[in-house]
Design a protein around this motif. Structure first.
Motif, PDB file in Angstrom:
ATOM      1  N   ILE A  15       0.867  -1.404   0.016  1.00  0.00           N
ATOM      2  CA  ILE A  15      -0.038   0.125  -0.045  1.00  0.00           C
ATOM      3  C   ILE A  15       0.801   1.069   0.146  1.00  0.00           C
ATOM      4  O   ILE A  15       0.570   2.155  -0.616  1.00  0.00           O
ATOM      5  CB  ILE A  15      -0.890   0.101   1.348  1.00  0.00           C
ATOM      6  N   VAL A  43      -4.976  -5.618  -2.695  1.00  0.00           N
ATOM      7  CA  VAL A  43      -4.943  -4.209  -2.541  1.00  0.00           C
ATOM      8  C   VAL A  43      -4.773  -3.348  -3.953  1.00  0.00           C
ATOM      9  O   VAL A  43      -4.928  -2.260  -4.262  1.00  0.00           O
ATOM     10  CB  VAL A  43      -3.672  -3.654  -1.539  1.00  0.00           C
ATOM     11  N   LEU A 158      -5.893   3.387  -2.682  1.00  0.00           N
ATOM     12  CA  LEU A 158      -6.664   2.022  -2.798  1.00  0.00           C
ATOM     13  C   LEU A 158      -7.944   2.353  -3.596  1.00  0.00           C
ATOM     14  O   LEU A 158      -8.560   3.394  -3.351  1.00  0.00           O
ATOM     15  CB  LEU A 158      -6.916   1.636  -1.527  1.00  0.00           C
ATOM     16  N   MET A 259     -11.024  -3.234   3.288  1.00  0.00           N
ATOM     17  CA  MET A 259     -10.936  -1.895   2.894  1.00  0.00           C
ATOM     18  C   MET A 259     -12.353  -1.322   2.790  1.00  0.00           C
ATOM     19  O   MET A 259     -12.385  -0.152   3.014  1.00  0.00           O
ATOM     20  CB  MET A 259     -10.412  -2.128   1.306  1.00  0.00           C
ATOM     21  N   ILE A 278      -4.323   0.712   5.327  1.00  0.00           N
ATOM     22  CA  ILE A 278      -5.438   0.576   4.727  1.00  0.00           C
ATOM     23  C   ILE A 278      -6.123   1.697   4.928  1.00  0.00           C
ATOM     24  O   ILE A 278      -6.907   2.292   4.204  1.00  0.00           O
ATOM     25  CB  ILE A 278      -6.001  -0.687   4.998  1.00  0.00           C
TER      26      ILE A 278
END
Length: 343
Positions: A15, A43, A158, A259, A278
């Motif tokens: 991430i 992700v 994301l 998420m 996240i």
């Protein structure tokens, strides 16, 4: 220019690499592919900057029914695909030996990795020195400088669809018309853990202060699981003690669910770890608890945040008063900023 970016480690690490992905993919005449593992690949779903995603399966991440022989066979196929792709550049997001081995196997003309002059294996053609005081996102973004790219890194990226978010809200009967706070209780490192009784008191105090829903997040599973220890028992303790609150226990079964559920929150509290990134990746204000990890290096990236460092590098020594006050102060700050922005 064909670039292979290698990031076959933890979810949070991948991430934190998304700003570099956007930086590289934004260059003209550039094709960007990634090598990631089967554990962190989700992700990347929906990310528009990526070409092909090569998958690496770690032996302890194999699916039920998947043999070790099958894992190794797939690994050989991935090596062949990478070799045949003809990459000009391989960029390694860490200084570990195994990712560097993959970079070497790719046959790329240039290999870029973190490491000062005279450090690291000879296969690395461009060694990027660590800079004291840099955030990890800035350090990763510096891997683009040998290619003549010097733009600052953007936010974490994301991509969660509105359908995914709506499904989680419906599945767990989450009322989106009142404040929703996320409380994430799990951490792999002992000095990053806050006591369960303190989480219980924080939840009760937040619930007394205002009419809000609180989503409880944790790593699912039993605490005696040797490969993936979880916090089911701790979560149940909190649920049992907070029956008088609007607490929603949310046992996520995948990264995508986590998420989507975090996307529903107005603010989240968590210790340093994958869940922290996240939360920042879905652009949520975060109260981050830090014990014996470097808060400057791992801080929430480009989101409103309150960073609380535990005394003696131990989150367990933080009081409920300290965390509650910081949580409320961040909430007030975020709401004030929204009022200003809306004129």
């Amino acid at each position: 220019m064909k670039i292979l970016l290698i990031r076959r480690d933890n979810i949070g690490d991948l991430i934190l690499t998304t700003p570099l992905i956007a930086t590289l993919a934004g260059q003209e005449n550039t094709k960007l592919d990634l090598l990631v593992n089967t554990y962190n690949k989700d992700v990347l779903e929906g990310n528009p900057h990526i070409g092909k995603v090569h998958l690496y399966c770690k032996s302890h991440h194999r699916k039920p029914g998947q043999t070790l022989l099958g894992v190794y066979w797939q690994r050989l196929k991935t090596i062949f695909e990478i070799r045949m792709a003809g990459y000009d550049v391989a960029i390694v997001g860490s200084s570990d030996k195994r990712p560097l081995q993959w970079a070497k196997m790719s046959g790329a003309k240039r290999i870029i990795a973190v490491g000062g002059e005279g450090q690291g294996p000879d296969c690395v053609t461009d060694k990027i020195a660590k800079v004291q005081g840099q955030h990890i996102v800035e350090e990763l973004n510096s891997l683009a400088t040998p290619l003549g790219i010097n733009q600052p890194p953007g936010p974490l990226e994301l991509y969660v669809s509105s359908i995914e978010v709506a499904k989680m809200a419906e599945k767990f009967s989450i009322n989106r018309d009142k404040p929703i706070y996320g409380v994430q209780i799990s951490s792999r490192k002992p000095q990053q853990r806050w006591q369960i009784e303190k989480f219980i008191e924080l939840i009760q105090r937040l619930s007394t202060k205002e009419d809000c829903q609180i989503i409880l997040f944790w790593s699912p599973g039993a605490d005696d699981n040797p490969e993936h220890p979880g916090d089911d028992q701790k979560a149940q303790q909190i649920v049992d003690a907070c029956k008088n609150t609007q607490l929603i226990p949310l046992p996520t079964s995948s990264i995508r669910e986590l998420m989507a559920a975090m996307s529903l929150c107005d603010q989240i509290i968590t210790s340093d770890g994958g869940a922290l990134h996240i939360a920042a990746g879905v652009q949520k204000p975060v109260v981050a608890l830090f014990g014996n990890s470097d808060a400057e290096y791992w801080a929430p990236w480009k989101v409103p945040c309150a960073i609380i460092k535990g005394p003696d590098e131990n989150v367990g020594k933080l009081s409920v008063d300290q965390v509650f006050e910081q949580f409320i102060a961040l909430r007030v700050k975020v709401l004030a900023a929204k009022l200003v922005n809306h004129g």
